[in-house]
Design a protein around this motif. Structure first.
Motif, PDB file in Angstrom:
ATOM      1  N   LEU A 186       0.846  -1.187   0.000  1.00 22.41           N
ATOM      2  CA  LEU A 186       0.000   0.000   0.000  1.00 22.41           C
ATOM      3  C   LEU A 186       0.884   1.240   0.000  1.00 22.41           C
ATOM      4  CD1 LEU A 186      -2.789   1.392   0.275  1.00 22.41           C
ATOM      5  CD2 LEU A 186      -2.504   1.208   2.769  1.00 22.41           C
ATOM      6  N   LYS A 187       0.685   2.110  -0.994  1.00 13.35           N
ATOM      7  CA  LYS A 187       1.455   3.354  -1.069  1.00 13.35           C
ATOM      8  C   LYS A 187       0.714   4.488  -0.363  1.00 13.35           C
ATOM      9  CE  LYS A 187       3.724   4.345  -4.806  1.00 13.35           C
ATOM     10  NZ  LYS A 187       4.061   4.663  -6.215  1.00 13.35           N
ATOM     11  N   VAL A 188      -0.517   4.728  -0.788  1.00  6.14           N
ATOM     12  CA  VAL A 188      -1.336   5.758  -0.142  1.00  6.14           C
ATOM     13  C   VAL A 188      -2.780   5.293  -0.124  1.00  6.14           C
ATOM     14  CG1 VAL A 188       0.143   7.697  -0.779  1.00  6.14           C
ATOM     15  CG2 VAL A 188      -1.706   7.002  -2.306  1.00  6.14           C
ATOM     16  N   GLY A 219     -21.591  16.158  -1.736  1.00  2.84           N
ATOM     17  CA  GLY A 219     -22.970  16.610  -1.913  1.00  2.84           C
ATOM     18  C   GLY A 219     -23.549  17.307  -0.703  1.00  2.84           C
ATOM     19  N   SER A 220     -22.789  17.360   0.394  1.00  4.35           N
ATOM     20  CA  SER A 220     -23.259  18.048   1.609  1.00  4.35           C
ATOM     21  C   SER A 220     -22.419  19.306   1.796  1.00  4.35           C
ATOM     22  CB  SER A 220     -23.132  17.140   2.833  1.00  4.35           C
ATOM     23  OG  SER A 220     -23.842  15.945   2.650  1.00  4.35           O
ATOM     24  N   ARG A 221     -22.826  20.368   1.186  1.00  2.55           N
ATOM     25  CA  ARG A 221     -22.021  21.586   1.198  1.00  2.55           C
ATOM     26  C   ARG A 221     -21.698  22.031   2.627  1.00  2.55           C
ATOM     27  NH1 ARG A 221     -21.189  23.837  -3.579  1.00  2.55           N
ATOM     28  NH2 ARG A 221     -22.470  23.204  -5.348  1.00  2.55           N
ATOM     29  N   GLY A 222     -20.443  22.343   2.813  1.00  4.65           N
ATOM     30  CA  GLY A 222     -19.974  22.727   4.138  1.00  4.65           C
ATOM     31  C   GLY A 222     -19.454  21.556   4.938  1.00  4.65           C
ATOM     32  N   ARG A 223     -19.705  20.328   4.458  1.00  5.55           N
ATOM     33  CA  ARG A 223     -19.250  19.140   5.189  1.00  5.55           C
ATOM     34  C   ARG A 223     -18.274  18.317   4.359  1.00  5.55           C
ATOM     35  NH1 ARG A 223     -24.426  15.980   7.001  1.00  5.55           N
ATOM     36  NH2 ARG A 223     -22.809  14.668   7.914  1.00  5.55           N
ATOM     37  N   GLU A 224     -17.967  18.779   3.129  1.00  5.29           N
ATOM     38  CA  GLU A 224     -17.058  18.012   2.291  1.00  5.29           C
ATOM     39  C   GLU A 224     -15.654  18.015   2.892  1.00  5.29           C
ATOM     40  OE1 GLU A 224     -18.658  20.729   1.166  1.00  5.29           O
ATOM     41  OE2 GLU A 224     -19.893  20.246  -0.576  1.00  5.29           O
ATOM     42  N   ALA A 225     -14.987  16.877   2.777  1.00  9.71           N
ATOM     43  CA  ALA A 225     -13.615  16.763   3.287  1.00  9.71           C
ATOM     44  C   ALA A 225     -12.881  15.703   2.476  1.00  9.71           C
ATOM     45  CB  ALA A 225     -13.612  16.390   4.774  1.00  9.71           C
ATOM     46  N   VAL A 226     -11.557  15.759   2.525  1.00  5.92           N
ATOM     47  CA  VAL A 226     -10.742  14.742   1.880  1.00  5.92           C
ATOM     48  C   VAL A 226      -9.544  14.465   2.780  1.00  5.92           C
ATOM     49  CG1 VAL A 226      -9.490  16.478   0.512  1.00  5.92           C
ATOM     50  CG2 VAL A 226      -9.477  14.094  -0.214  1.00  5.92           C
ATOM     51  N   HIS A 227      -9.193  13.190   2.893  1.00  2.00           N
ATOM     52  CA  HIS A 227      -8.068  12.780   3.734  1.00  2.00           C
ATOM     53  C   HIS A 227      -7.147  11.881   2.930  1.00  2.00           C
ATOM     54  CE1 HIS A 227     -10.066  14.329   7.370  1.00  2.00           C
ATOM     55  NE2 HIS A 227     -11.164  13.830   6.846  1.00  2.00           N
ATOM     56  N   LEU A 228      -5.865  11.965   3.211  1.00  2.00           N
ATOM     57  CA  LEU A 228      -4.860  11.162   2.517  1.00  2.00           C
ATOM     58  C   LEU A 228      -3.827  10.701   3.525  1.00  2.00           C
ATOM     59  CD1 LEU A 228      -3.959  10.237  -0.369  1.00  2.00           C
ATOM     60  CD2 LEU A 228      -2.495  12.255  -0.405  1.00  2.00           C
ATOM     61  N   ASN A 229      -3.540   9.405   3.530  1.00  2.00           N
ATOM     62  CA  ASN A 229      -2.568   8.828   4.459  1.00  2.00           C
ATOM     63  C   ASN A 229      -1.589   7.945   3.712  1.00  2.00           C
ATOM     64  OD1 ASN A 229      -4.061   9.875   6.725  1.00  2.00           O
ATOM     65  ND2 ASN A 229      -5.462   8.137   6.500  1.00  2.00           N
ATOM     66  N   ASP A 230      -0.422   7.748   4.314  1.00  2.00           N
ATOM     67  CA  ASP A 230       0.494   6.752   3.776  1.00  2.00           C
ATOM     68  C   ASP A 230       0.176   5.398   4.394  1.00  2.00           C
ATOM     69  OD1 ASP A 230       1.542   6.754   6.354  1.00  2.00           O
ATOM     70  OD2 ASP A 230       3.365   7.836   5.808  1.00  2.00           O
ATOM     71  N   ALA A 231       0.995   4.396   4.079  1.00  2.00           N
ATOM     72  CA  ALA A 231       0.707   3.036   4.534  1.00  2.00           C
ATOM     73  C   ALA A 231       0.729   2.907   6.051  1.00  2.00           C
ATOM     74  CB  ALA A 231       1.714   2.066   3.910  1.00  2.00           C
ATOM     75  N   GLN A 232       1.430   3.817   6.722  1.00  2.00           N
ATOM     76  CA  GLN A 232       1.505   3.770   8.188  1.00  2.00           C
ATOM     77  C   GLN A 232       0.409   4.601   8.848  1.00  2.00           C
ATOM     78  OE1 GLN A 232       4.475   4.264   6.244  1.00  2.00           O
ATOM     79  NE2 GLN A 232       4.579   2.024   6.412  1.00  2.00           N
ATOM     80  N   GLY A 233      -0.453   5.191   8.036  1.00  2.00           N
ATOM     81  CA  GLY A 233      -1.538   5.982   8.583  1.00  2.00           C
ATOM     82  C   GLY A 233      -1.185   7.418   8.869  1.00  2.00           C
ATOM     83  N   ASN A 234      -0.003   7.857   8.427  1.00  2.00           N
ATOM     84  CA  ASN A 234       0.405   9.243   8.649  1.00  2.00           C
ATOM     85  C   ASN A 234      -0.310  10.175   7.672  1.00  2.00           C
ATOM     86  OD1 ASN A 234       2.438   8.514  10.622  1.00  2.00           O
ATOM     87  ND2 ASN A 234       3.655   7.752   8.907  1.00  2.00           N
TER      88      ASN A 234
END
Length: 405
Positions: free
Chosen positions: A33-35, A43-58
């Motif tokens: 696993l790389k990322v 679709g829920s304006r004001g609640r949109e989010a995005v998260h990105l982690n490496d294989a260790q969860g950082n």
């Protein structure tokens, strides 16, 4: 070889980027696993989010990934990020598709024809199927040269005996495909392949029940690592109460709601899928974490009903197996909610399973004492890695066939 896997929901997209190594035979561990990450609140304006982690969860810098207001926008953002970040070309993209119906019992390379056929199954999984197919269509158009692989949640259960799959309905309906399909197959497939890493020698081949407990929840009975019975059936609504889904109810109740209460079929569908389960019983939330934090008696009532139904269905699957040797908890609730496991195991004491409370509180892999006749375990599932493995297998077979030609 780089592999992207995508699990798309009504308001989210989970993704993972894997590197497959040239090892023979191909094992789950041969995938790096790389990322990984997810878009949420789509679709829920004001609640949109995005998260990105490496294989260790950082946590990683998003480097151009941005919260998105639509699934198409999220996919475009994801693919643009991959290209800009110079991660290298993607050889294949795997997708979780909930329902494969009667015809699709193994992963397939999706064509326009297959896409149309899978779309006809939307009514069998209205919360999942359309959202699983939409990214395939989007990416087929943008990357026509990249193989899109559909991995089905129903496929793992396809070899169940007919007695476990058939309803007591007129034969012509059974022949049309109105049967019990079962779901969460990618999770159960993964667990079946890693049992030997956790259980004592030969124990994984005996009578095992796996409890996949998340926002969606089901149980699966394994004999020799194969599915022989499950709690979900024709749709992903049957079986256990879930976050917002009712689980099994008397079919006569559905008729009553329509004929006597004046509800439309669409209103009943919305109620059973989105307003029932833990959310409906508690009136607070469908999230087990929130219910565990609440002092409201309704929250306790919802959790008690949840544990009771799980324990009762474990008894049903134990009957299908002719006994029980190992009980496995997995998925978000199964892996993290010690209270739920405690309540379930205590109600299954008659089957011979005992609980090591300290190990359970630590979320240890083994949560039963050494002298327990039935072992109790917590084993993390990894549906994304299972999809990546199938994609890597497909590419190996494709490469072999191309070389032979």
């Amino acid at each position: 070889m780089q592999i992207m896997v995508i699990n798309s929901g009504s308001s989210s997209i989970k993704f993972g980027l894997y590197l497959a190594h040239n090892e023979a035979p191909l094992t789950l561990d041969a995938l790096t696993l790389k990322v990984e990450g997810h878009f949420s609140g789509i679709g829920s304006r004001g609640r949109e989010a995005v998260h990105l982690n490496d294989a260790q969860g950082n946590d990683l810098s998003l480097n151009g990934l941005a919260p998105s207001t639509s699934h198409g926008e999220a996919l475009s953002s994801l693919m643009a990020w991959l290209e800009a970040d110079k991660n290298g070309s993607i050889a294949v993209i795997g997708h979780r598709v909930v329902h494969g119906g009667r015809d699709y019992q193994a992963p397939i390379k999706v064509t326009a024809e297959y896409l149309d056929a899978l779309g006809e199954l939307n009514s069998l999984a209205p919360l999942h199927q359309p959202h699983g197919l939409a990214p395939i269509m989007h990416l087929m158009q943008r990357y026509p040269e990249v193989a899109q692989i559909a991995c089905f949640d129903t496929a793992f259960h396809a070899e169940q005996p007919n007695v476990a799959r058939h309803f007591a309905l007129p034969r012509e309906l059974t022949q049309k495909g109105l049967i019990r399909y079962g779901f969460h197959g990618l999770s159960y497939d993964y667990i079946s392949r890693v049992l030997d890493n956790y259980l004592p020698e030969e124990a994984s081949k005996k009578r095992v029940i796996v409890a996949h407990l998340g926002n969606g929840a089901s149980l699966c009975a394994l004999q020799n690592k194969r599915s022989v019975a499950s709690t979900m059936g024709f749709t992903a609504l049957e079986g256990l109460p879930m976050g917002t889904r009712s689980g099994s109810v008397d079919p006569g109740l559905v008729l009553h709601l329509i004929q006597q209460e004046g509800m439309t079929p669409e209103e009943v569908e919305t109620m059973l899928y989105k307003r029932s389960g833990l959310r409906g019983v508690s009136g607070i939330s469908g999230d087990v974490r929130e219910l565990l934090e609440s002092n409201a008696p309704e929250a306790e009532e919802a959790l008690s009903l949840y544990a009771y139904r799980i324990a009762r269905e474990i008894g049903s699957l134990a009957a299908a197996l002719g006994g029980l040797d190992q009980l496995i908890f997995t998925a978000g609730v199964g892996e993290n909610a010690a209270y739920v496991r405690d309540q379930v195991v205590r109600q299954c004491a008659w089957l011979g399973v005992a609980l090591d409370s300290e190990a359970n509180d630590r979320n240890s892999h083994c949560i039963s004492p050494a002298d327990s006749p039935v072992g109790a375990w917590v084993i993390p599932t990894d549906e994304a890695r299972m999809m990546a493995w199938y994609c890597a297998q497909f590419m190996r077979q494709y490469s072999t066939q191309s070389t032979a030609q």
